[in-house]
Design an enzyme around this catalytic site. Sequence first.
Site, mmCIF file in Angstrom:
data_model
loop_
_atom_site.group_PDB
_atom_site.id
_atom_site.type_symbol
_atom_site.label_atom_id
_atom_site.label_comp_id
_atom_site.label_asym_id
_atom_site.label_seq_id
_atom_site.Cartn_x
_atom_site.Cartn_y
_atom_site.Cartn_z
ATOM 1 N N SER A 120 17.387 -6.710 49.497
ATOM 2 C CA SER A 120 17.109 -5.586 48.210
ATOM 3 C C SER A 120 15.688 -6.262 47.152
ATOM 4 O O SER A 120 15.277 -6.554 48.035
ATOM 5 C CB SER A 120 18.244 -6.246 47.372
ATOM 6 O OG SER A 120 18.203 -5.325 45.970
ATOM 7 N N HIS A 159 18.472 0.421 48.637
ATOM 8 C CA HIS A 159 19.557 0.476 47.916
ATOM 9 C C HIS A 159 19.047 2.975 47.446
ATOM 10 O O HIS A 159 19.304 3.290 46.282
ATOM 11 C CB HIS A 159 20.030 0.607 46.694
ATOM 12 C CG HIS A 159 20.089 -1.375 46.191
ATOM 13 N ND1 HIS A 159 21.275 -1.510 47.665
ATOM 14 C CD2 HIS A 159 19.744 -1.955 45.769
ATOM 15 C CE1 HIS A 159 21.334 -2.930 47.271
ATOM 16 N NE2 HIS A 159 19.938 -3.469 46.877
#
Length: 210
Positions: A120, A159
């Site tokens: 991330s 994501h």
Amino acid sequence: MTLYLTSTGFENEYVAQRFKNVIIKKDIKQISFLVISVQDNDSDAFYLQKTKNELDKIGAINIDVFELRDEPFVPVKEYDVIYVCGGNTFVYMDRIRKTGLDKFIIDSVKSDRSIYVGVSAGSIIAGPDITIAGGEDSNDLGLVNLQGLCLTNFVIFPHYHDDLKTEVDDFRAKYGYQVYEITDEQAIRLSYSDMGALKGVISMEFVNKD
């Protein structure tokens, strides 16, 4: 120079096994990991433990953790893998600079001594610019220098799902960067042959079970 950029680390079994079976070149028990994680609250502690559990699941045993606070990073050895966890991208970038980790990471990865794994925020900061994190993360620090580690010449959007297409397209149009979206079930494996100029890509693979 090899990078493995993910949304959720080794949570996805296929992403984890692809790393273990394809990217590393020796027995996982012989691989040394440096895990880098902001540790400000219980949520950070939970995700760090989750990372440790995922590494344990693939058989990793040689793991050091550097908790990103204010203390400078003092390297005592080299690592086969530098694993940068997720969280607030702006906090990660700010502290990685302030602790001196940026220089250690760049030198280790570009000299091909270490494989870079991003999760991330860790994937976003590998690129040339972290502005794209502003859609999800708050820049409460007022961080002005939004340059990343420049280990890639493109931006990762982790994501990803279809509802975020407009946000990504708007970023491309405004800033002109090439952007690669990855879902929580994907990763990007990247190898450069010319590490200084980020040219001569040997291979780029979207790791996706489907």
